[in-house]
Design an enzyme around this catalytic site. Structure first.
Site, mmCIF file in Angstrom:
data_model
loop_
_atom_site.group_PDB
_atom_site.id
_atom_site.type_symbol
_atom_site.label_atom_id
_atom_site.label_comp_id
_atom_site.label_asym_id
_atom_site.label_seq_id
_atom_site.Cartn_x
_atom_site.Cartn_y
_atom_site.Cartn_z
ATOM 1 N N ASN A 1 0.451 -1.674 0.415
ATOM 2 C CA ASN A 1 0.155 -0.558 -0.370
ATOM 3 C C ASN A 1 1.013 1.260 -0.056
ATOM 4 O O ASN A 1 1.244 1.325 1.143
ATOM 5 C CB ASN A 1 -0.917 -0.132 1.112
ATOM 6 C CG ASN A 1 -1.586 1.279 1.313
ATOM 7 O OD1 ASN A 1 -1.321 1.919 0.025
ATOM 8 N ND2 ASN A 1 -2.492 1.526 2.711
ATOM 9 N N TRP A 2 1.000 1.918 -1.291
ATOM 10 C CA TRP A 2 1.764 2.821 -1.361
ATOM 11 C C TRP A 2 0.833 3.662 -0.796
ATOM 12 O O TRP A 2 2.401 4.935 -0.681
ATOM 13 C CB TRP A 2 1.842 3.173 -2.728
ATOM 14 C CG TRP A 2 2.813 2.356 -3.567
ATOM 15 C CD1 TRP A 2 3.245 1.024 -2.261
ATOM 16 C CD2 TRP A 2 3.533 2.261 -4.293
ATOM 17 N NE1 TRP A 2 4.227 0.341 -3.572
ATOM 18 C CE2 TRP A 2 3.925 1.116 -5.105
ATOM 19 C CE3 TRP A 2 3.556 3.341 -5.443
ATOM 20 C CZ2 TRP A 2 4.690 0.990 -6.187
ATOM 21 C CZ3 TRP A 2 3.991 2.590 -7.478
ATOM 22 C CH2 TRP A 2 4.560 1.120 -6.712
ATOM 23 N N LYS A 3 -0.301 4.332 -0.309
ATOM 24 C CA LYS A 3 -0.508 5.086 0.695
ATOM 25 C C LYS A 3 -0.230 6.545 -0.389
ATOM 26 O O LYS A 3 -0.330 6.751 -1.642
ATOM 27 C CB LYS A 3 -0.308 6.212 1.373
ATOM 28 C CG LYS A 3 -0.336 4.527 2.082
ATOM 29 C CD LYS A 3 0.085 4.977 4.271
ATOM 30 C CE LYS A 3 0.032 3.587 5.165
ATOM 31 N NZ LYS A 3 0.012 3.399 6.153
ATOM 32 N N HIS B 1 -10.159 0.872 4.702
ATOM 33 C CA HIS B 1 -8.442 1.175 5.771
ATOM 34 C C HIS B 1 -8.621 2.069 7.047
ATOM 35 O O HIS B 1 -9.875 2.944 6.574
ATOM 36 C CB HIS B 1 -7.345 1.764 4.548
ATOM 37 C CG HIS B 1 -5.808 1.425 5.235
ATOM 38 N ND1 HIS B 1 -5.229 3.204 6.255
ATOM 39 C CD2 HIS B 1 -5.081 0.976 5.104
ATOM 40 C CE1 HIS B 1 -4.432 2.315 6.673
ATOM 41 N NE2 HIS B 1 -3.697 1.620 5.636
ATOM 42 N N GLU C 1 -6.897 4.376 7.366
ATOM 43 C CA GLU C 1 -6.802 5.866 7.846
ATOM 44 C C GLU C 1 -7.595 6.793 6.698
ATOM 45 O O GLU C 1 -8.586 7.975 7.224
ATOM 46 C CB GLU C 1 -5.492 6.379 6.991
ATOM 47 C CG GLU C 1 -4.516 5.898 7.693
ATOM 48 C CD GLU C 1 -2.651 5.288 7.014
ATOM 49 O OE1 GLU C 1 -3.351 5.518 5.533
ATOM 50 O OE2 GLU C 1 -2.360 5.237 7.195
ATOM 51 N N GLU D 1 -4.884 -5.455 10.484
ATOM 52 C CA GLU D 1 -4.628 -4.362 10.726
ATOM 53 C C GLU D 1 -4.844 -3.490 12.518
ATOM 54 O O GLU D 1 -5.405 -2.531 12.006
ATOM 55 C CB GLU D 1 -4.391 -3.521 10.172
ATOM 56 C CG GLU D 1 -4.219 -3.878 8.614
ATOM 57 C CD GLU D 1 -3.828 -2.623 7.130
ATOM 58 O OE1 GLU D 1 -2.492 -2.930 6.971
ATOM 59 O OE2 GLU D 1 -4.127 -1.911 6.915
ATOM 60 N N GLY E 1 2.660 1.663 10.360
ATOM 61 C CA GLY E 1 3.140 3.222 11.065
ATOM 62 C C GLY E 1 4.327 3.536 11.852
ATOM 63 O O GLY E 1 4.728 4.408 11.515
ATOM 64 N N SER F 1 3.471 -2.287 10.175
ATOM 65 C CA SER F 1 5.362 -2.553 10.676
ATOM 66 C C SER F 1 5.700 -3.664 10.452
ATOM 67 O O SER F 1 6.591 -3.878 11.129
ATOM 68 C CB SER F 1 4.854 -1.923 12.039
ATOM 69 O OG SER F 1 4.705 -0.970 11.990
ATOM 70 N N GLY G 1 2.533 -0.674 4.504
ATOM 71 C CA GLY G 1 2.837 0.293 3.940
ATOM 72 C C GLY G 1 4.621 1.228 3.778
ATOM 73 O O GLY G 1 4.141 0.493 2.561
ATOM 74 N N GLY G 2 5.029 1.115 4.661
ATOM 75 C CA GLY G 2 6.219 1.713 4.580
ATOM 76 C C GLY G 2 6.920 0.809 3.783
ATOM 77 O O GLY G 2 7.200 1.849 2.896
HETATM 78 C C1 PEP Z 1 -1.017 0.325 6.149
HETATM 79 O O1 PEP Z 1 -0.872 1.791 5.953
HETATM 80 O O2 PEP Z 1 -1.593 -0.855 5.465
HETATM 81 C C2 PEP Z 1 0.615 -0.659 6.948
HETATM 82 C C3 PEP Z 1 0.109 -1.589 7.024
HETATM 83 O O3 PEP Z 1 1.498 0.550 7.209
HETATM 84 P P1 PEP Z 1 2.287 -0.069 7.347
HETATM 85 O O4 PEP Z 1 3.069 -1.435 7.034
HETATM 86 O O5 PEP Z 1 3.505 1.459 7.437
HETATM 87 O O6 PEP Z 1 2.263 -0.144 9.244
#
Ligand code: PEP
Length: 252
Positions: A11-13, A98, A100, A168, A174, A214, A235-236
């Site tokens: 997920n590049w957000k 999600h 967010e 999640e 994050g 994470s 994500g990151g």
């Molecule tokens: C996400 O935003 O779906 C996510 C899992 O982010 P991260 O891996 O950065 O925690």
């Protein structure tokens, strides 16, 4: 999609800042993922990059995912993107609910409608659930159960088996505070027990579960092997091709 083959979704957000960088990242990820199927890999760039990223991933085994969708297909809905538009771009998965987006006002009802619209057009929803924080009394389990029951209100067993549930925990997204492999395993068993109660054992066994929060190259192997989910939403770490590839290798 065989559930026995893990699914890794990046997920590049709201990244990267330029189309050039998005294309570079897509090329790097795709070049490392030529062989099909072990595991399934997908990337979810911002909407504006889907088309160009899709061109770069087309010859690889990396598929395209979207970060959201609207639940109407046409009409006066300024700023929204429809499932037909995503389908036309070759998108296969759609991340829905999600945390967010929920934090920006997306409701359970929105999530239900988006999931139904996505299934109707034969794309695969990746529905995000997870508690804001963990409490000693274990109330977070009821929160997760409520989110699953909310989906179950509108999905038949056959439909539930077609979706992907991404657990999640918001506190892990994050933050670098990854859930432990034991936490993940416990939640996998819990989600399966809820699906068994609400539907039946076959639904529980056939619904794909991902963990997200994470996930990094240094924890992916343990989380995968001991957490017992069917892949990750990343994500990151999906923004660096080497890290994303290392996570893919860890589950291969
Ligand atoms: C996400 O935003 O779906 C996510 C899992 O982010 P991260 O891996 O950065 O925690």
């Amino acid at each position: 999609m065989k559930k026995t083959i893990p699914l890794i979704v990046g997920n590049w957000k709201l990244n990267p800042v330029t189309l050039d960088d998005a294309v570079k990242l897509a090329i790097q990820v795709a070049s490392k993922q030529k062989k099909a199927e072990v595991p399934y890999v997908s990337v979810a760039p911002p909407f504006v990059y889907l088309s160009e990223v899709g061109k770069k991933t087309k010859k690889s085994s990396v598929s395209l995912a979207a970060q959201d969708v609207y639940f109407k297909n046409i009409g006066a809905h300024t700023g929204e993107i429809s499932i037909l538009q995503l389908k036309d771009l070759g998108v296969e998965f759609v991340i829905i609910g999600h945390s967010e987006r929920r934090a920006m006002g997306e409701t359970d009802e929105d999530v239900q409608q988006k999931v139904l619209m996505t299934i109707k057009h034969r794309l695969i929803p990746i529905v995000c659930i997870g508690e804001r924080e963990r409490d000693e009394q274990g109330h977070f389990f009821s929160f997760v159960e409520k989110q699953i029951r909310c989906l179950a209100k509108v999905l038949s067993s056959a439909q539930m088996k077609k979706i992907v549930i991404a657990y999640e925990p918001i506190w892990a997204i994050g933050t670098g505070n990854t859930a432990t492999a034991d936490d993940v395993r416990e939640m996998q068993l819990f989600i399966e027990s809820v699906l068994t109660k609400v539907y039946d054992r076959s639904t529980a066994k056939n619904t794909r579960l991902l963990y997200g929060g994470s996930v990094k190259p240094n924890n992916a192997k343990e989380l995968h092997e001991e957490g017992n989910m069917n892949g990750f939403l990343v994500g990151g770490a999906s923004l660096k091709a080497d890290d994303f590839t290392a996570i893919i290798k860890a589950v291969s």
